[in-house]
Design a protein around this motif. Structure first.
Motif, mmCIF file in Angstrom:
data_model
loop_
_atom_site.group_PDB
_atom_site.id
_atom_site.type_symbol
_atom_site.label_atom_id
_atom_site.label_comp_id
_atom_site.label_asym_id
_atom_site.label_seq_id
_atom_site.Cartn_x
_atom_site.Cartn_y
_atom_site.Cartn_z
ATOM 1 N N GLU A 98 7.232 28.909 -2.378
ATOM 2 C CA GLU A 98 7.466 30.225 -2.968
ATOM 3 C C GLU A 98 6.711 31.323 -2.214
ATOM 4 O OE1 GLU A 98 6.650 30.089 -7.144
ATOM 5 O OE2 GLU A 98 8.365 28.804 -7.539
ATOM 6 N N ARG A 99 5.507 31.029 -1.768
ATOM 7 C CA ARG A 99 4.731 32.014 -1.001
ATOM 8 C C ARG A 99 5.455 32.375 0.294
ATOM 9 N NH1 ARG A 99 0.201 29.463 -0.880
ATOM 10 N NH2 ARG A 99 0.588 28.370 1.073
ATOM 11 N N TRP A 100 5.939 31.362 1.020
ATOM 12 C CA TRP A 100 6.664 31.631 2.259
ATOM 13 C C TRP A 100 8.005 32.304 1.993
ATOM 14 C CZ3 TRP A 100 4.717 32.200 6.744
ATOM 15 C CH2 TRP A 100 3.546 31.544 7.086
ATOM 16 N N THR A 101 8.637 31.978 0.877
ATOM 17 C CA THR A 101 9.897 32.640 0.530
ATOM 18 C C THR A 101 9.666 34.122 0.282
ATOM 19 O OG1 THR A 101 10.739 30.594 -0.459
ATOM 20 C CG2 THR A 101 11.845 32.638 -1.075
ATOM 21 N N LYS A 102 8.621 34.466 -0.448
ATOM 22 C CA LYS A 102 8.313 35.873 -0.707
ATOM 23 C C LYS A 102 8.015 36.615 0.593
ATOM 24 C CE LYS A 102 6.521 35.153 -5.348
ATOM 25 N NZ LYS A 102 5.324 35.147 -6.206
ATOM 26 N N ILE A 103 7.273 35.981 1.480
ATOM 27 C CA ILE A 103 6.961 36.608 2.760
ATOM 28 C C ILE A 103 8.234 36.842 3.571
ATOM 29 C CG2 ILE A 103 5.836 36.209 4.998
ATOM 30 C CD1 ILE A 103 3.594 34.763 3.402
ATOM 31 N N LEU A 104 9.088 35.826 3.648
ATOM 32 C CA LEU A 104 10.333 35.968 4.413
ATOM 33 C C LEU A 104 11.275 36.995 3.802
ATOM 34 C CD1 LEU A 104 11.357 32.415 5.657
ATOM 35 C CD2 LEU A 104 10.822 34.411 7.016
ATOM 36 N N VAL A 105 11.341 37.055 2.486
ATOM 37 C CA VAL A 105 12.179 38.069 1.841
ATOM 38 C C VAL A 105 11.679 39.466 2.202
ATOM 39 C CG1 VAL A 105 12.786 39.091 -0.389
ATOM 40 C CG2 VAL A 105 13.046 36.651 -0.048
ATOM 41 N N ALA A 106 10.381 39.675 2.123
ATOM 42 C CA ALA A 106 9.819 40.991 2.446
ATOM 43 C C ALA A 106 10.080 41.357 3.905
ATOM 44 C CB ALA A 106 8.318 41.003 2.157
ATOM 45 N N VAL A 107 9.861 40.423 4.813
ATOM 46 C CA VAL A 107 10.087 40.700 6.233
ATOM 47 C C VAL A 107 11.558 40.966 6.502
ATOM 48 C CG1 VAL A 107 10.011 39.639 8.540
ATOM 49 C CG2 VAL A 107 8.052 39.448 7.023
ATOM 50 N N LEU B 203 16.626 35.649 10.421
ATOM 51 C CA LEU B 203 15.649 35.785 9.336
ATOM 52 C C LEU B 203 16.307 35.595 7.969
ATOM 53 C CD1 LEU B 203 13.346 38.771 10.329
ATOM 54 C CD2 LEU B 203 12.653 36.441 9.831
ATOM 55 N N ALA B 204 17.469 36.198 7.785
ATOM 56 C CA ALA B 204 18.184 36.078 6.510
ATOM 57 C C ALA B 204 18.581 34.628 6.256
ATOM 58 C CB ALA B 204 19.405 36.992 6.508
ATOM 59 N N LEU B 205 19.051 33.943 7.287
ATOM 60 C CA LEU B 205 19.444 32.539 7.146
ATOM 61 C C LEU B 205 18.236 31.670 6.814
ATOM 62 C CD1 LEU B 205 21.731 30.465 7.356
ATOM 63 C CD2 LEU B 205 21.152 30.233 9.774
ATOM 64 N N ALA B 206 17.101 31.927 7.455
ATOM 65 C CA ALA B 206 15.882 31.174 7.161
ATOM 66 C C ALA B 206 15.441 31.410 5.718
ATOM 67 C CB ALA B 206 14.776 31.568 8.136
ATOM 68 N N THR B 207 15.563 32.639 5.251
ATOM 69 C CA THR B 207 15.189 32.967 3.876
ATOM 70 C C THR B 207 16.091 32.246 2.873
ATOM 71 O OG1 THR B 207 14.433 35.138 4.610
ATOM 72 C CG2 THR B 207 14.829 34.863 2.257
ATOM 73 N N ILE B 208 17.374 32.279 3.113
ATOM 74 C CA ILE B 208 18.330 31.611 2.217
ATOM 75 C C ILE B 208 18.101 30.098 2.221
ATOM 76 C CG2 ILE B 208 20.781 31.081 1.893
ATOM 77 C CD1 ILE B 208 21.305 33.990 2.885
ATOM 78 N N THR B 209 17.847 29.537 3.400
ATOM 79 C CA THR B 209 17.581 28.107 3.500
ATOM 80 C C THR B 209 16.336 27.728 2.711
ATOM 81 O OG1 THR B 209 18.594 28.069 5.698
ATOM 82 C CG2 THR B 209 17.165 26.221 5.125
ATOM 83 N N LEU B 210 15.303 28.547 2.800
ATOM 84 C CA LEU B 210 14.071 28.271 2.059
ATOM 85 C C LEU B 210 14.296 28.392 0.550
ATOM 86 C CD1 LEU B 210 11.281 27.394 2.849
ATOM 87 C CD2 LEU B 210 10.577 29.773 2.890
ATOM 88 N N MET B 211 15.133 29.333 0.130
ATOM 89 C CA MET B 211 15.458 29.462 -1.295
ATOM 90 C C MET B 211 16.217 28.237 -1.799
ATOM 91 S SD MET B 211 16.640 33.392 -1.626
ATOM 92 C CE MET B 211 15.493 34.745 -1.560
ATOM 93 N N ILE B 212 17.141 27.745 -0.999
ATOM 94 C CA ILE B 212 17.900 26.545 -1.375
ATOM 95 C C ILE B 212 16.973 25.333 -1.431
ATOM 96 C CG2 ILE B 212 19.696 24.939 -0.598
ATOM 97 C CD1 ILE B 212 21.194 27.422 0.490
#
Length: 89
Positions: A59-68, A13-22
Motif C-alpha cells: 500500500e505504501r508503494w501504491t500510494k507513492i506510485l499513484v502520486a508520482v 508508470l500508470a501500468l506499474a501502478t495498476i499492476t500494484l493495485m491488482i
C-alpha cells in the motif's frame, strides 16, 4: 517538441501502478479479518502480522506510485498545453 517518449514513460508508470493495485487486491483476498489473540491461535496471529506487514508495504508503494503518476501526468499535460499555446502565438 516530441512528447511520445514522455507519454510512454507516463504509460509505464500508470501500468506499474495498476499492476500494484491488482497485486494488492489479490494478496488481500487471503487476509483473515478476525483478530486472533488467544494462546491457541498464536500461529494465526503471527501469520496475520506478516500479512499486515506485507500489505502495508504494498500500500505504501501504491500510494507513492499513484502520486508520482498523477503529478507526472499533470506536468506532461501542462507542458503539452503550453506547447500548443506557444505554437498558436
Amino acid at each position: 517538441m516530441n512528447f511520445t517518449l514522455y507519454l510512454v514513460g507516463w504509460a509505464f508508470l500508470a501500468l506499474a501502478t495498476i499492476t500494484l493495485m491488482i497485486y494488492r487486491a489479490v494478496i488481500g483476498t487471503d487476509e483473515d479479518e478476525s483478530l486472533h489473540v488467544l494462546d491457541g491461535e498464536a500461529r494465526m496471529a503471527v501469520e496475520q502480522q506478516a500479512m499486515f506487514k506485507k500489505l502495508g508495504a504494498v500500500e505504501r508503494w501504491t500510494k507513492i506510485l499513484v502520486a508520482v503518476t498523477v503529478v507526472y501526468g499533470l506536468a506532461l499535460g501542462g507542458a503539452y498545453l503550453y506547447h500548443l499555446w506557444r505554437q498558436t502565438t
